[in-house]
Design a protein around this motif. Structure first.
Motif, PDB file in Angstrom:
ATOM      1  N   ARG B  32      37.673  24.465 -20.416  1.00 36.50           N
ATOM      2  CA  ARG B  32      37.767  25.904 -20.661  1.00 36.50           C
ATOM      3  C   ARG B  32      36.597  26.583 -19.998  1.00 36.50           C
ATOM      4  O   ARG B  32      35.448  26.200 -20.219  1.00 36.50           O
ATOM      5  N   ASN B  43      43.676  25.272 -18.143  1.00 35.84           N
ATOM      6  CA  ASN B  43      44.820  24.647 -17.489  1.00 35.84           C
ATOM      7  C   ASN B  43      45.721  24.055 -18.548  1.00 35.84           C
ATOM      8  O   ASN B  43      45.254  23.667 -19.614  1.00 35.84           O
ATOM      9  N   ASP B 112      39.538  24.640 -11.782  1.00 41.20           N
ATOM     10  CA  ASP B 112      38.763  24.592 -10.539  1.00 41.20           C
ATOM     11  C   ASP B 112      38.177  25.946 -10.154  1.00 41.20           C
ATOM     12  O   ASP B 112      37.419  26.040  -9.194  1.00 41.20           O
ATOM     13  N   TYR B 113      38.492  26.971 -10.937  1.00 40.83           N
ATOM     14  CA  TYR B 113      37.802  28.257 -10.775  1.00 40.83           C
ATOM     15  C   TYR B 113      37.264  28.699 -12.130  1.00 40.83           C
ATOM     16  O   TYR B 113      37.872  28.442 -13.161  1.00 40.83           O
ATOM     17  N   LEU B 134      36.218  35.127  -9.370  1.00 44.36           N
ATOM     18  CA  LEU B 134      36.185  33.709  -9.729  1.00 44.36           C
ATOM     19  C   LEU B 134      35.435  32.913  -8.664  1.00 44.36           C
ATOM     20  O   LEU B 134      35.525  33.210  -7.480  1.00 44.36           O
ATOM     21  N   GLU B 135      34.722  31.877  -9.102  1.00 49.06           N
ATOM     22  CA  GLU B 135      34.033  30.993  -8.150  1.00 49.06           C
ATOM     23  C   GLU B 135      34.496  29.559  -8.414  1.00 49.06           C
ATOM     24  O   GLU B 135      34.903  29.240  -9.539  1.00 49.06           O
ATOM     25  N   PRO B 136      34.442  28.704  -7.404  1.00 50.75           N
ATOM     26  CA  PRO B 136      34.872  27.322  -7.613  1.00 50.75           C
ATOM     27  C   PRO B 136      33.956  26.618  -8.612  1.00 50.75           C
ATOM     28  O   PRO B 136      32.745  26.870  -8.633  1.00 50.75           O
ATOM     29  N   THR B 137      34.514  25.762  -9.427  1.00 52.33           N
ATOM     30  CA  THR B 137      33.715  24.923 -10.320  1.00 52.33           C
ATOM     31  C   THR B 137      33.258  23.700  -9.535  1.00 52.33           C
ATOM     32  O   THR B 137      33.807  23.404  -8.470  1.00 52.33           O
ATOM     33  N   PRO B 138      32.257  22.968 -10.045  1.00 52.77           N
ATOM     34  CA  PRO B 138      31.877  21.738  -9.336  1.00 52.77           C
ATOM     35  C   PRO B 138      33.068  20.779  -9.297  1.00 52.77           C
ATOM     36  O   PRO B 138      33.820  20.672 -10.245  1.00 52.77           O
ATOM     37  N   ASP B 139      33.244  20.096  -8.180  1.00 57.97           N
ATOM     38  CA  ASP B 139      34.334  19.136  -8.026  1.00 57.97           C
ATOM     39  C   ASP B 139      33.881  17.780  -8.570  1.00 57.97           C
ATOM     40  O   ASP B 139      33.124  17.055  -7.919  1.00 57.97           O
TER      41      ASP B 139
END
Lengths: 235, 235
Positions: B32, B43, B112-113, B134-139
C-alpha cells in the motif's frame, strides 16, 4: 441493587425492540476505484463499524440491508449483504433500496476521487514519473440526503485528522443530515483497523462526546440517537 | 498398478525433502502506498499464491520466510511471517534477510508507482479535478537480482493482460532472473482473488505452459523447477 438490575434488564428489553419498525440501510467497507486491471485507489477501512451497526440494528429489531465494498472484518449475521466495488456501484445499489429504507447510515469509506480514465490494459512501468488525473466520485451521502423522503433519517460519518467537530457540523449542515458521527482517525484507538473508536455524535440540537469504546458500543449509541431523533420527528 | 502407486509414493517422498537445504524467501500480498492518512494506491492481490508457495516449500523441507503486505488469504502455517506496508518497507525487509536466503520468490503484487509526496493531513474533497503525481517505487526484484550472491535462485512473476510470455521473457532477461511465472490475469480462473491459476513457467532454457490448476499445485510446479535449476547449477 435489585431495582437497578431490574431497570437495566427493562432498559435492554426496551432497547431490544426499539427499532422494530425501522428498515436500516447501511454502507460499509472501502470502495475501490480502478486505475487499470491491476491497480486501484482505495481507503483504509475494515468494514467493522458498518458491520457492528448492522448487527446492533438487527438485535434491536430492525430489518437491515448492508451495501459493502472491500472489508476485512467478519461478515455480520442475519442481515442482507450486497457486495459492490466502486463508489458508482455503491450509489446505484443504495438508490435502488432507498425507497424501502427508514434510516440510512453511511459508514463506508467511499473513495471520493477516482481516475478520470480507466486504462483497459495494465500500465507498463517506466522509469519516469506518471501523472494521474483524478475526478470526484458521486457523493452518495449528499445524493441520498437530497432525494430523501420525509421520514428517512440520514446519518453520516466524518473521519478527520484535524478540527474534527467543526468539519462534522459543517458536513451536517451542508448536506442536510440528521446525525454526523465524527472521529479523529489520528487518535490511538480510533478509526481504521481498530476494534474501538472514539467519536462525537453531532446532531442539529447538540454534540455528545463519547469516550473510547468498542465499535459495537459505538453502534448502539448511534442507534440510541437514531431512536431519539425518530421520537422527536414523530413529535 | 501397484508399481505405479509405489513409484508415486516414492516420488512424493523424494519431493518431500528435495528442498531441505534451501532457505526460501518469499514476498506475498499487496503493498500500500499512502496518498494521505486515509487514501492509498494498491494492487489486487489476496496473497494466496505467495502463501501457497510458503506452505509447499515448508512441506518439502525448506526453511521459509514470508514478507507480506496486505492479504486476505489465510496465513500460512509453520513459517516466519513478517508484515510490511509499502514497497520501500518490503525492499528493506527483503534485503535484511537476503544474505541467509538460497532462493527468492517475488510473489507479491508490489505497487510500482507511489505518490511523489504524501500529504500529512487528509486531502479535503472539492468539486474539482485533482492531479496526482506518481513516481516509480524501488524495483525489489531487480535490486535483489543485481545484488544476488552466486547460489541464489531468483524467481519473479509477471501478471499481464496481453502478450504474456513475451513480457515474461523480456523481464527474465532484463532483470537477470532464473524463472518467471507468467500469468494472463484477464483469463478466467487466473490471477487475483482466485483459488486457481493458469501459468507459463519461463526459464532461460525453455517454457512450460501449465493447465488450470490450484495455486497449491502451481506452487509445487514452481518449486519443481527451482529444484531442477538447483541441480543444473550444481552441474
Amino acid at each position: 441493587r435489585i431495582v437497578r438490575i431490574a431497570l437495566e434488564i427493562l432498559e435492554s428489553e426496551i432497547r431490544a425492540r426499539d427499532l422494530a419498525r425501522e428498515h436500516v440501510l447501511i454502507t460499509a467497507g472501502a470502495t475501490r476505484e480502478e486505475i487499470d486491471p491491476v491497480r486501484f485507489i482505495s481507503n483504509r477501512s475494515s468494514g467493522r463499524m458498518g458491520f457492528a451497526l448492522a448487527e446492533a440494528a438487527r438485535a434491536r429489531g430492525a430489518q437491515v440491508t448492508v451495501i459493502a465494498g472491500m472489508t476485512t472484518a467478519p461478515e455480520p449475521y442475519g442481515v442482507e449483504l450486497v457486495r459492490v466495488c466502486s463508489a458508482e456501484e455503491m450509489l446505484r445499489a443504495v438508490l435502488e433500496r432507498l425507497p424501502h429504507a427508514t434510516a440510512f447510515i453511511a459508514a463506508a469509506a467511499v473513495a471520493d476521487y477516482r481516475p478520470a480514465t480507466r486504462q483497459a490494459q495494465k500500465i507498463k512501468k517506466t522509469g519516469a514519473r506518471l501523472t494521474l488525473e483524478l475526478e470526484p466520485t458521486p457523493d452518495i451521502l449528499a445524493t441520498v440526503a437530497a432525494r430523501k423522503h420525509e421520514s428517512l433519517l440520514v446519518v453520516g460519518f466524518a473521519a478527520e485528522t484535524e478540527r474534527v467537530v467543526e468539519h462534522a457540523r459543517d458536513k451536517l449542515e451542508r448536506k442536510g443530515l440528521d446525525l454526523v458521527v465524527a472521529n479523529d482517525v489520528s487518535q490511538k484507538g480510533a478509526g481504521f483497523d481498530s476494534e474501538t473508536n472514539i467519536v462525537t455524535l453531532v446532531t442539529r440540537d447538540g454534540e455528545e462526546s463519547l469516550p473510547l469504546m468498542t465499535k459495537s458500543e459505538v453502534a448502539h449509541r448511534i442507534l440510541d440517537t437514531v431512536a431519539r431523533l425518530r421520537k422527536l420527528a414523530r413529535g
